[in-house]
Every structure is written in structure tokens, then in C-alpha cells.
Design a protein around this motif. Structure first.
Motif, PDB file in Angstrom:
ATOM      1  N   LEU A 111       0.839  -1.200   0.000  1.00 41.92           N
ATOM      2  CA  LEU A 111       0.000   0.000   0.000  1.00 41.92           C
ATOM      3  C   LEU A 111       0.873   1.248   0.000  1.00 41.92           C
ATOM      4  O   LEU A 111       0.652   2.178  -0.783  1.00 41.92           O
ATOM      5  CB  LEU A 111      -0.910  -0.010   1.228  1.00 41.92           C
ATOM      6  CG  LEU A 111      -1.892   1.150   1.357  1.00 41.92           C
ATOM      7  CD1 LEU A 111      -3.050   0.989   0.395  1.00 41.92           C
ATOM      8  CD2 LEU A 111      -2.396   1.255   2.786  1.00 41.92           C
ATOM      9  N   LEU A 112       1.906   1.263   0.847  1.00 47.29           N
ATOM     10  CA  LEU A 112       2.833   2.394   0.893  1.00 47.29           C
ATOM     11  C   LEU A 112       3.591   2.542  -0.417  1.00 47.29           C
ATOM     12  O   LEU A 112       3.805   3.666  -0.891  1.00 47.29           O
ATOM     13  CB  LEU A 112       3.813   2.227   2.052  1.00 47.29           C
ATOM     14  CG  LEU A 112       3.219   2.265   3.462  1.00 47.29           C
ATOM     15  CD1 LEU A 112       4.308   1.983   4.493  1.00 47.29           C
ATOM     16  CD2 LEU A 112       2.536   3.590   3.730  1.00 47.29           C
ATOM     17  N   ALA A 113       3.999   1.436  -1.009  1.00 54.61           N
ATOM     18  CA  ALA A 113       4.734   1.470  -2.276  1.00 54.61           C
ATOM     19  C   ALA A 113       3.901   2.089  -3.399  1.00 54.61           C
ATOM     20  O   ALA A 113       4.445   2.683  -4.328  1.00 54.61           O
ATOM     21  CB  ALA A 113       5.184   0.062  -2.662  1.00 54.61           C
ATOM     22  N   GLN A 114       2.595   1.954  -3.298  1.00 52.41           N
ATOM     23  CA  GLN A 114       1.705   2.545  -4.303  1.00 52.41           C
ATOM     24  C   GLN A 114       1.391   4.005  -4.006  1.00 52.41           C
ATOM     25  O   GLN A 114       0.638   4.647  -4.729  1.00 52.41           O
ATOM     26  CB  GLN A 114       0.408   1.741  -4.391  1.00 52.41           C
ATOM     27  CG  GLN A 114       0.603   0.350  -4.949  1.00 52.41           C
ATOM     28  CD  GLN A 114      -0.698  -0.426  -5.048  1.00 52.41           C
ATOM     29  OE1 GLN A 114      -1.782   0.159  -5.122  1.00 52.41           O
ATOM     30  NE2 GLN A 114      -0.597  -1.734  -5.049  1.00 52.41           N
ATOM     31  N   GLY A 115       1.979   4.532  -2.932  1.00 52.41           N
ATOM     32  CA  GLY A 115       1.805   5.941  -2.592  1.00 52.41           C
ATOM     33  C   GLY A 115       0.593   6.238  -1.729  1.00 52.41           C
ATOM     34  O   GLY A 115       0.156   7.378  -1.635  1.00 52.41           O
ATOM     35  N   TYR A 116       0.050   5.230  -1.080  1.00 49.92           N
ATOM     36  CA  TYR A 116      -1.124   5.405  -0.227  1.00 49.92           C
ATOM     37  C   TYR A 116      -0.788   5.077   1.223  1.00 49.92           C
ATOM     38  O   TYR A 116       0.190   4.413   1.503  1.00 49.92           O
ATOM     39  CB  TYR A 116      -2.272   4.489  -0.680  1.00 49.92           C
ATOM     40  CG  TYR A 116      -2.767   4.777  -2.062  1.00 49.92           C
ATOM     41  CD1 TYR A 116      -3.609   5.849  -2.312  1.00 49.92           C
ATOM     42  CD2 TYR A 116      -2.400   3.960  -3.129  1.00 49.92           C
ATOM     43  CE1 TYR A 116      -4.068   6.103  -3.594  1.00 49.92           C
ATOM     44  CE2 TYR A 116      -2.852   4.209  -4.404  1.00 49.92           C
ATOM     45  CZ  TYR A 116      -3.689   5.283  -4.634  1.00 49.92           C
ATOM     46  OH  TYR A 116      -4.141   5.535  -5.894  1.00 49.92           O
ATOM     47  N   GLU A 117      -1.643   5.541   2.101  1.00 47.92           N
ATOM     48  CA  GLU A 117      -1.589   5.169   3.511  1.00 47.92           C
ATOM     49  C   GLU A 117      -3.015   4.916   3.962  1.00 47.92           C
ATOM     50  O   GLU A 117      -3.962   5.321   3.299  1.00 47.92           O
ATOM     51  CB  GLU A 117      -0.989   6.298   4.355  1.00 47.92           C
ATOM     52  CG  GLU A 117       0.474   6.526   4.096  1.00 47.92           C
ATOM     53  CD  GLU A 117       1.060   7.539   5.061  1.00 47.92           C
ATOM     54  OE1 GLU A 117       0.586   7.630   6.203  1.00 47.92           O
ATOM     55  OE2 GLU A 117       1.986   8.245   4.653  1.00 47.92           O
ATOM     56  N   ASN A 118      -3.159   4.240   5.074  1.00 49.87           N
ATOM     57  CA  ASN A 118      -4.502   4.107   5.630  1.00 49.87           C
ATOM     58  C   ASN A 118      -4.467   4.470   7.099  1.00 49.87           C
ATOM     59  O   ASN A 118      -3.465   4.293   7.771  1.00 49.87           O
ATOM     60  CB  ASN A 118      -5.064   2.700   5.409  1.00 49.87           C
ATOM     61  CG  ASN A 118      -4.566   1.709   6.421  1.00 49.87           C
ATOM     62  OD1 ASN A 118      -3.389   1.659   6.731  1.00 49.87           O
ATOM     63  ND2 ASN A 118      -5.454   0.905   6.940  1.00 49.87           N
ATOM     64  N   GLN A 119      -5.578   5.010   7.543  1.00 51.75           N
ATOM     65  CA  GLN A 119      -5.725   5.376   8.943  1.00 51.75           C
ATOM     66  C   GLN A 119      -7.170   5.120   9.338  1.00 51.75           C
ATOM     67  O   GLN A 119      -8.086   5.335   8.545  1.00 51.75           O
ATOM     68  CB  GLN A 119      -5.415   6.857   9.170  1.00 51.75           C
ATOM     69  CG  GLN A 119      -3.997   7.233   8.861  1.00 51.75           C
ATOM     70  CD  GLN A 119      -3.778   8.724   9.010  1.00 51.75           C
ATOM     71  OE1 GLN A 119      -4.690   9.472   9.333  1.00 51.75           O
ATOM     72  NE2 GLN A 119      -2.563   9.164   8.776  1.00 51.75           N
TER      73      GLN A 119
END
Length: 81
Positions: free
Chosen positions: A48-56
Motif C-alpha cells: 500500500l505504501l509502495a503505491q503511494g497510499y496510507e490508511n488510517q
């Protein structure tokens, strides 16, 4: 993947003396289910981080209908709208 289910068994250390799950543990279950959802959907949080996203999780509302108890089997459902 619009829906994901993780099946877990309530462990002894998650319960009080009456074998009922501590309230705070339900938030742990949310974290566990969301992490495993990301693993199943994308290959894991690092992807997910590698694709430029984060989650919260920005809001968590829990409405208890019945207590979970030691050795119960729970289905943790994650759905994406």
C-alpha cells in the motif's frame, strides 16, 4: 475485493476474570482485521505504501450486541464501500 472475513478465536489473555473480552480488545480486533484485509487485497501494508497510499482509522464506533467470551470463534468482517 469488496468484502473480507477473518476468523479468530478469543484467547484467554484477551478476557477478564469472567472470561468476557475486555472492551479495549475490540479495537485490537479492528486493527488485526484491517491489516489482514490489506494483506489479502494488496499483498500487505508495505505494498500500500509502495503505491503511494496510507490508511488510517479516523473513527471507530463500536456497538456491542453481546459479549465475546474466551474460546469463542469470531468472524471479523471488513467491507469497502
Amino acid at each position: 475485493m469488496a468484502r473480507f472475513t477473518l476468523r479468530i478465536r478469543v484467547r484467554y489473555n484477551e478476557c477478564d476474570a469472567q472470561n468476557v473480552v475486555f472492551n479495549a480488545r475490540y479495537a485490537d480486533y479492528v486493527d488485526l482485521a484491517s491489516t489482514e484485509f490489506l494483506r489479502a487485497a494488496l499483498g500487505g501494508y508495505q505494498e500500500l505504501l509502495a503505491q503511494g497510499y496510507e490508511n488510517q482509522i479516523v473513527k471507530l464506533l463500536i456497538e456491542w450486541k453481546a459479549p465475546a467470551r474466551f474460546d469463542d470463534v469470531l468472524d471479523l468482517n471488513v467491507s469497502v464501500g
